[in-house]
Design a protein around this motif. Sequence first.
Motif: not given
Length: 294
Positions: A39-58
């Motif tokens: 419960t420190v890192d948060l994985a999340y997906s986005t849709f931006e500029s017609s592209v799907e991306k996967l991030y990790v937020f600390n």
Amino acid sequence: ALAPRILNVFDPETGTTFTVNTLLSPDATISEFAWSPQTVDLAYSTFESSVEKLYVFNSETQSNLLIDDKFRQYSGTVNDDMWSPNGRFLAFFSTAGENGKLIPDLWVAEANGASSAKISSISSNNSELDYGYQWSPDSQHVAYIIRTGFPVYPVIRVADRQGTMETTLTLPPNPATENFIRYFSIKWSPTGESLATTRNRTLDGMIVGSELLVIDVATQATSVRNAQGLPGFFDEDLYDWAPSGTAIGYLEEYWEDRRDIYTRLIIEDLSANSTFVSGNGQFEFIRINDFDFL
């Protein structure tokens, strides 16, 4: 146009809220997210500029890391299952490294962005990953289901997280007994030595077997557990390992005249080769919805 979906992270100790979208482009909208086991890192997906991306937020450093910019948002892929049990790795679908490829592979990346590897071997657009995947308890391997071959049929494979080893655990359909096999969920034993999975076997459009399988990962030896010879249909979702990894429990259902549902609970001790069946072995006119090992 719809307003972008916003992801806020609230810190109950300080009472402060951080908006993750401030680290993204203005048009980015959040799709799904899942916390790591720590419960420190948060994985999340986005849709931006017609592209799907996967991030990790600390959440401690409020830093953001792009994991993959060719992410493929299959249904329910950003969830707890994508995190390895130790919280260091992420499994996800991506078309990275394949120009023009339509069907994504299964990838594993370190949550700190240090490395990533393709772990599935999808040879063509005729193959497709199916029905999810699951990490091994030691965070070193991922089991997954893939539809492949011609005609297309599903098999279960296990790959190491580095993408250097891949083993097929199941066989294609036997034309003498079935035309098609459908596998459902996969569950590792707590020891990591075995996998449990469920399948339906069909012949000429009719289900001829609804079965729970236990597979030894090292030897690929497979046993059908619910082979009592009664006309029961296995509930593909309701089965689980005991914490010791030596016993497994599951539910069977029997539909009489496609109207009345009879169920029974079965617990098999694989080490002692003993079996407990509710209702003195008979199906009962009750609906068992869930069970758990204590």
